[in-house]
Write a protein that holds these residues in place. Structure first.
Motif, PDB file in Angstrom:
ATOM      1  N   ILE A 252       0.868  -1.175   0.000  1.00  0.00           N
ATOM      2  CA  ILE A 252       0.000   0.000   0.000  1.00  0.00           C
ATOM      3  C   ILE A 252       0.904   1.225   0.000  1.00  0.00           C
ATOM      4  CG2 ILE A 252      -0.146   0.019   2.543  1.00  0.00           C
ATOM      5  CD1 ILE A 252      -3.064   1.000   0.278  1.00  0.00           C
ATOM      6  N   ASP A 253       0.527   2.249  -0.757  1.00  0.00           N
ATOM      7  CA  ASP A 253       1.331   3.457  -0.873  1.00  0.00           C
ATOM      8  C   ASP A 253       0.398   4.665  -0.824  1.00  0.00           C
ATOM      9  OD1 ASP A 253       3.422   5.219  -1.307  1.00  0.00           O
ATOM     10  OD2 ASP A 253       4.159   4.217  -3.110  1.00  0.00           O
ATOM     11  N   VAL A 254       0.959   5.833  -0.498  1.00  0.00           N
ATOM     12  CA  VAL A 254       0.180   7.071  -0.441  1.00  0.00           C
ATOM     13  C   VAL A 254       1.119   8.237  -0.704  1.00  0.00           C
ATOM     14  CG1 VAL A 254       0.500   7.390   2.051  1.00  0.00           C
ATOM     15  CG2 VAL A 254      -1.499   8.387   0.941  1.00  0.00           C
ATOM     16  N   PHE A 255       0.585   9.282  -1.339  1.00  0.00           N
ATOM     17  CA  PHE A 255       1.361  10.496  -1.586  1.00  0.00           C
ATOM     18  C   PHE A 255       1.071  11.470  -0.454  1.00  0.00           C
ATOM     19  CE2 PHE A 255       2.298  14.016  -4.962  1.00  0.00           C
ATOM     20  CZ  PHE A 255       3.540  14.221  -4.382  1.00  0.00           C
ATOM     21  N   CYS A 256       1.963  11.480   0.526  1.00  0.00           N
ATOM     22  CA  CYS A 256       1.826  12.372   1.684  1.00  0.00           C
ATOM     23  C   CYS A 256       2.525  13.674   1.348  1.00  0.00           C
ATOM     24  CB  CYS A 256       2.435  11.712   2.934  1.00  0.00           C
ATOM     25  SG  CYS A 256       2.276  12.692   4.443  1.00  0.00           S
ATOM     26  N   GLU A 257       1.764  14.645   0.909  1.00  0.00           N
ATOM     27  CA  GLU A 257       2.362  15.861   0.362  1.00  0.00           C
ATOM     28  C   GLU A 257       1.316  16.965   0.319  1.00  0.00           C
ATOM     29  OE1 GLU A 257       4.807  18.227  -0.399  1.00  0.00           O
ATOM     30  OE2 GLU A 257       5.885  16.478  -1.206  1.00  0.00           O
TER      31      GLU A 257
ATOM     32  N   ASN B  95       7.962  13.968   0.813  1.00  0.00           N
ATOM     33  CA  ASN B  95       8.980  15.017   0.752  1.00  0.00           C
ATOM     34  C   ASN B  95       9.483  15.259  -0.666  1.00  0.00           C
ATOM     35  OD1 ASN B  95       8.889  13.831   3.529  1.00  0.00           O
ATOM     36  ND2 ASN B  95      10.329  15.486   3.963  1.00  0.00           N
ATOM     37  N   GLN B  96       8.605  15.095  -1.625  1.00  0.00           N
ATOM     38  CA  GLN B  96       8.998  15.365  -3.008  1.00  0.00           C
ATOM     39  C   GLN B  96       8.974  16.862  -3.319  1.00  0.00           C
ATOM     40  OE1 GLN B  96       6.504  13.626  -6.071  1.00  0.00           O
ATOM     41  NE2 GLN B  96       7.821  14.340  -7.729  1.00  0.00           N
ATOM     42  N   LEU B  97       7.924  17.537  -2.898  1.00  0.00           N
ATOM     43  CA  LEU B  97       7.737  18.936  -3.260  1.00  0.00           C
ATOM     44  C   LEU B  97       8.013  19.889  -2.105  1.00  0.00           C
ATOM     45  CD1 LEU B  97       4.399  18.478  -5.247  1.00  0.00           C
ATOM     46  CD2 LEU B  97       6.745  18.426  -6.133  1.00  0.00           C
ATOM     47  N   THR B  98       7.851  19.403  -0.890  1.00  0.00           N
ATOM     48  CA  THR B  98       8.071  20.225   0.295  1.00  0.00           C
ATOM     49  C   THR B  98       8.668  19.358   1.400  1.00  0.00           C
ATOM     50  OG1 THR B  98       5.859  19.759   1.175  1.00  0.00           O
ATOM     51  CG2 THR B  98       6.092  21.716  -0.222  1.00  0.00           C
ATOM     52  N   ALA B  99       9.208  20.025   2.400  1.00  0.00           N
ATOM     53  CA  ALA B  99       9.722  19.305   3.572  1.00  0.00           C
ATOM     54  C   ALA B  99       8.558  19.031   4.519  1.00  0.00           C
ATOM     55  CB  ALA B  99      10.803  20.133   4.264  1.00  0.00           C
ATOM     56  N   GLY B 100       7.706  18.100   4.128  1.00  0.00           N
ATOM     57  CA  GLY B 100       6.529  17.768   4.909  1.00  0.00           C
ATOM     58  C   GLY B 100       6.778  16.633   5.875  1.00  0.00           C
ATOM     59  N   ARG B 101       5.717  15.892   6.185  1.00  0.00           N
ATOM     60  CA  ARG B 101       5.777  14.852   7.214  1.00  0.00           C
ATOM     61  C   ARG B 101       5.827  13.438   6.641  1.00  0.00           C
ATOM     62  NH1 ARG B 101       1.300  16.115  11.675  1.00  0.00           N
ATOM     63  NH2 ARG B 101       2.599  14.642  12.869  1.00  0.00           N
ATOM     64  N   GLY B 102       6.123  13.324   5.345  1.00  0.00           N
ATOM     65  CA  GLY B 102       6.148  12.006   4.717  1.00  0.00           C
ATOM     66  C   GLY B 102       7.207  11.089   5.279  1.00  0.00           C
ATOM     67  N   VAL B 103       8.423  11.610   5.477  1.00  0.00           N
ATOM     68  CA  VAL B 103       9.498  10.794   6.054  1.00  0.00           C
ATOM     69  C   VAL B 103       9.140  10.381   7.469  1.00  0.00           C
ATOM     70  CG1 VAL B 103      11.872  10.870   6.891  1.00  0.00           C
ATOM     71  CG2 VAL B 103      11.344  11.666   4.594  1.00  0.00           C
ATOM     72  N   GLN B 104       8.625  11.326   8.253  1.00  0.00           N
ATOM     73  CA  GLN B 104       8.223  11.016   9.622  1.00  0.00           C
ATOM     74  C   GLN B 104       7.207   9.886   9.642  1.00  0.00           C
ATOM     75  OE1 GLN B 104       6.369  14.329  11.666  1.00  0.00           O
ATOM     76  NE2 GLN B 104       5.414  12.992  13.171  1.00  0.00           N
ATOM     77  N   LEU B 105       6.207   9.962   8.769  1.00  0.00           N
ATOM     78  CA  LEU B 105       5.171   8.928   8.710  1.00  0.00           C
ATOM     79  C   LEU B 105       5.768   7.581   8.316  1.00  0.00           C
ATOM     80  CD1 LEU B 105       2.177   8.099   8.765  1.00  0.00           C
ATOM     81  CD2 LEU B 105       2.024   8.885   6.384  1.00  0.00           C
TER      82      LEU B 105
ATOM     83  N   VAL C  69      12.050  11.980  -1.610  1.00  0.00           N
ATOM     84  CA  VAL C  69      12.874  12.596  -0.548  1.00  0.00           C
ATOM     85  C   VAL C  69      13.750  13.743  -1.067  1.00  0.00           C
ATOM     86  CG1 VAL C  69      12.830  10.604   0.980  1.00  0.00           C
ATOM     87  CG2 VAL C  69      14.632  10.731  -0.712  1.00  0.00           C
ATOM     88  N   CYS C  70      13.145  14.670  -1.789  1.00  0.00           N
ATOM     89  CA  CYS C  70      13.900  15.802  -2.348  1.00  0.00           C
ATOM     90  C   CYS C  70      14.109  16.917  -1.330  1.00  0.00           C
ATOM     91  CB  CYS C  70      13.170  16.357  -3.567  1.00  0.00           C
ATOM     92  SG  CYS C  70      12.975  15.164  -4.906  1.00  0.00           S
ATOM     93  N   HIS C  71      13.218  17.043  -0.362  1.00  0.00           N
ATOM     94  CA  HIS C  71      13.269  18.121   0.622  1.00  0.00           C
ATOM     95  C   HIS C  71      13.347  17.504   2.014  1.00  0.00           C
ATOM     96  CE1 HIS C  71      12.167  21.344  -2.291  1.00  0.00           C
ATOM     97  NE2 HIS C  71      11.607  20.321  -2.904  1.00  0.00           N
ATOM     98  N   LEU C  72      14.526  17.539   2.603  1.00  0.00           N
ATOM     99  CA  LEU C  72      14.759  16.861   3.877  1.00  0.00           C
ATOM    100  C   LEU C  72      15.291  17.832   4.924  1.00  0.00           C
ATOM    101  CD1 LEU C  72      16.535  13.614   2.597  1.00  0.00           C
ATOM    102  CD2 LEU C  72      14.181  13.800   3.420  1.00  0.00           C
ATOM    103  N   THR C  73      14.773  17.701   6.134  1.00  0.00           N
ATOM    104  CA  THR C  73      15.333  18.420   7.269  1.00  0.00           C
ATOM    105  C   THR C  73      16.367  17.530   7.947  1.00  0.00           C
ATOM    106  OG1 THR C  73      13.699  17.553   8.821  1.00  0.00           O
ATOM    107  CG2 THR C  73      13.111  19.558   7.610  1.00  0.00           C
ATOM    108  N   ASP C  74      17.135  18.116   8.861  1.00  0.00           N
ATOM    109  CA  ASP C  74      18.088  17.322   9.630  1.00  0.00           C
ATOM    110  C   ASP C  74      17.364  16.227  10.403  1.00  0.00           C
ATOM    111  OD1 ASP C  74      20.187  18.859   8.718  1.00  0.00           O
ATOM    112  OD2 ASP C  74      20.285  20.124  10.518  1.00  0.00           O
ATOM    113  N   ALA C  75      16.175  16.546  10.926  1.00  0.00           N
ATOM    114  CA  ALA C  75      15.396  15.552  11.678  1.00  0.00           C
ATOM    115  C   ALA C  75      14.970  14.396  10.784  1.00  0.00           C
ATOM    116  CB  ALA C  75      14.170  16.217  12.310  1.00  0.00           C
ATOM    117  N   ASP C  76      14.643  14.692   9.517  1.00  0.00           N
ATOM    118  CA  ASP C  76      14.269  13.628   8.577  1.00  0.00           C
ATOM    119  C   ASP C  76      15.450  12.690   8.336  1.00  0.00           C
ATOM    120  OD1 ASP C  76      11.663  14.601   8.126  1.00  0.00           O
ATOM    121  OD2 ASP C  76      12.358  15.939   6.535  1.00  0.00           O
ATOM    122  N   VAL C  77      16.613  13.264   8.108  1.00  0.00           N
ATOM    123  CA  VAL C  77      17.800  12.447   7.847  1.00  0.00           C
ATOM    124  C   VAL C  77      18.131  11.594   9.068  1.00  0.00           C
ATOM    125  CG1 VAL C  77      20.261  12.502   7.299  1.00  0.00           C
ATOM    126  CG2 VAL C  77      18.694  14.097   6.165  1.00  0.00           C
ATOM    127  N   ASP C  78      18.064  12.180  10.247  1.00  0.00           N
ATOM    128  CA  ASP C  78      18.353  11.431  11.474  1.00  0.00           C
ATOM    129  C   ASP C  78      17.347  10.300  11.666  1.00  0.00           C
ATOM    130  OD1 ASP C  78      20.483  13.095  12.009  1.00  0.00           O
ATOM    131  OD2 ASP C  78      19.392  14.333  13.451  1.00  0.00           O
TER     132      ASP C  78
END
Length: 269
Positions: free
Chosen positions: A74-79, A107-117, A129-138
Motif C-alpha cells: 500500500i502506498d500514499v502520496f503524503c504531500e 517530501n517530493q515537493l516540500t519538507a513535509g511529514r512524509g518521512v516522519q510517517l 525525498v527531495c526536501h529533507l530536514t536534519d530531523a528527517d535524515v536522522d
C-alpha cells in the motif's frame, strides 16, 4: 525494461482512481510485474475536489478490500496538495490491516511529514525525498526504511534533486529507481538515472550502481535479487563497455548488450 537492463520492477496503481480501475490496475500489475502496489491515494480526483476525506474513506472502505488480494504493498502520496499526515496514515494503516506492506511517497515537493510517517510505520521505503530536514535524515538513519531517489522525475519536472550524498553519509540505505510514469518521468532507463545520480546527486558510480541493484532489493524487502551470489536469482547484465563506470560516463549511449533474468538470457550475448 529488460532492454534497459532491469530485471525486477514494482508497478503502482493510482492512475484510474475508481474502484474498477484501481482493482484492474493491481491485477494487471500482479500478472506482469514482480511487485504490485496499490497507490489509489495518489492525488485527490477532480470529482472529490474539496472533499479529500470522502475520497480517503472510499479508498479505505472499498478500494483496499477489493484490491489487497492482488497487491503486496500500500502506498500514499503524503504531500501538500495531495494527502495530509492524518489522511495518509489512515490509508496506510488500512492497507497494513489488510496484510499489505507499507510504502510512502514523501517530501517530493516540500519538507513535509512524509518521512516522519514512513519511519513511524516502519515503511519499506519512502520515495523521492527531495526536501529533507536534519530531523528527517536522522530519523531515516535510525530506521530500516530505505530512501528511494527518483532523479528521472526531478529531471523532467526541473524539481530539486535529492541530497543522496547527505543521506549516504548519515548511514541511510539509498535505492535508485526510474519512476517510469506518463506524467513526470516517462523513462525506463536506469542507466540514464545512474548518470544523473553521479552528476547531480553526487554519488560515486559504485554507490549509484549499488543503489540501483542491492538498494532497490532492500526497498522491496527482497533477498533473492540485487546481488550476484550463490542461492540468489540468476539476474545479471552484460555491458558493451569495459566496466560499469561507462554507465555514468556515457549517458544516452546504449551499453546494454544482454540481460539474464532467472538464468535465461534476453538479447544478444
Amino acid at each position: 525494461y529488460l532492454a534497459q537492463g532491469t530485471t525486477t520492477i514494482e508497478c503502482k496503481s493510482g492512475y484510474g482512481q475508481t474502484l474498477r480501475d484501481e482493482e484492474r490496475s493491481v491485477r494487471i500489475a500482479r500478472d506482469h510485474a514482480d511487485e504490485a502496489t496499490l497507490l489509489a491515494a495518489h492525488v485527490v480526483p477532480p470529482e472529490y475536489e474539496g472533499r479529500p476525506d470522502d475520497y480517503v474513506r472510499m479508498v479505505i472502505d472499498e478500494m483496499v478490500p477489493a484490491c489487497s488480494p492482488h497487491a503486496r504493498w500500500i502506498d500514499v502520496f503524503c504531500e501538500r496538495g495531495a494527502f495530509d499526515y492524518d489522511q495518509s496514515r489512515a490509508v496506510l494503516e488500512a492497507g497494513r490491516a489488510a496484510g499489505l506492506g507499507v510504502r510512502v511517497h514523501g517530501n517530493q515537493l516540500t519538507a513535509g511529514r512524509g518521512v516522519q510517517l514512513a519511519v513511524e510505520l516502519d515503511a519499506a521505503s519512502v520515495d523521492h525525498v527531495c526536501h529533507l530536514t536534519d530531523a528527517d535524515v536522522d530519523a531515516l538513519a535510525g530506521s530500516s526504511t530505505v530512501a528511494t531517489v527518483l532523479p528521472g522525475a526531478d529531471f523532467s519536472t526541473r524539481n530539486r534533486y535529492p541530497d543522496a550524498r547527505r543521506l549516504l553519509d548519515a548511514g541511510v540505505t539509498v535505492a535508485l529507481g526510474a519512476d517510469c510514469n506518463p506524467g513526470t518521468s516517462f523513462t525506463t532507463s536506469i542507466p540514464f538515472c545512474l548518470a544523473i545520480a553521479v552528476r547531480d546527486l553526487h554519488l560515486t558510480p559504485d554507490e549509484a550502481l549499488w543503489a540501483a541493484t542491492a538498494g532497490g532489493a532492500h526497498a522491496l524487502q527482497r533477498d533473492d535479487v540485487g546481488v550476484l551470489a550463490p542461492g540468489k536469482r540468476a539476474d545479471l547484465v552484460l555491458l558493451d563497455a569495459p566496466s560499469h563506470l561507462h554507465l555514468a560516463y556515457r549517458p544516452g549511449v546504449p551499453l546494454i548488450r544482454s540481460v539474464m533474468k532467472e538464468g535465461r538470457f534476453h538479447g544478444r550475448r
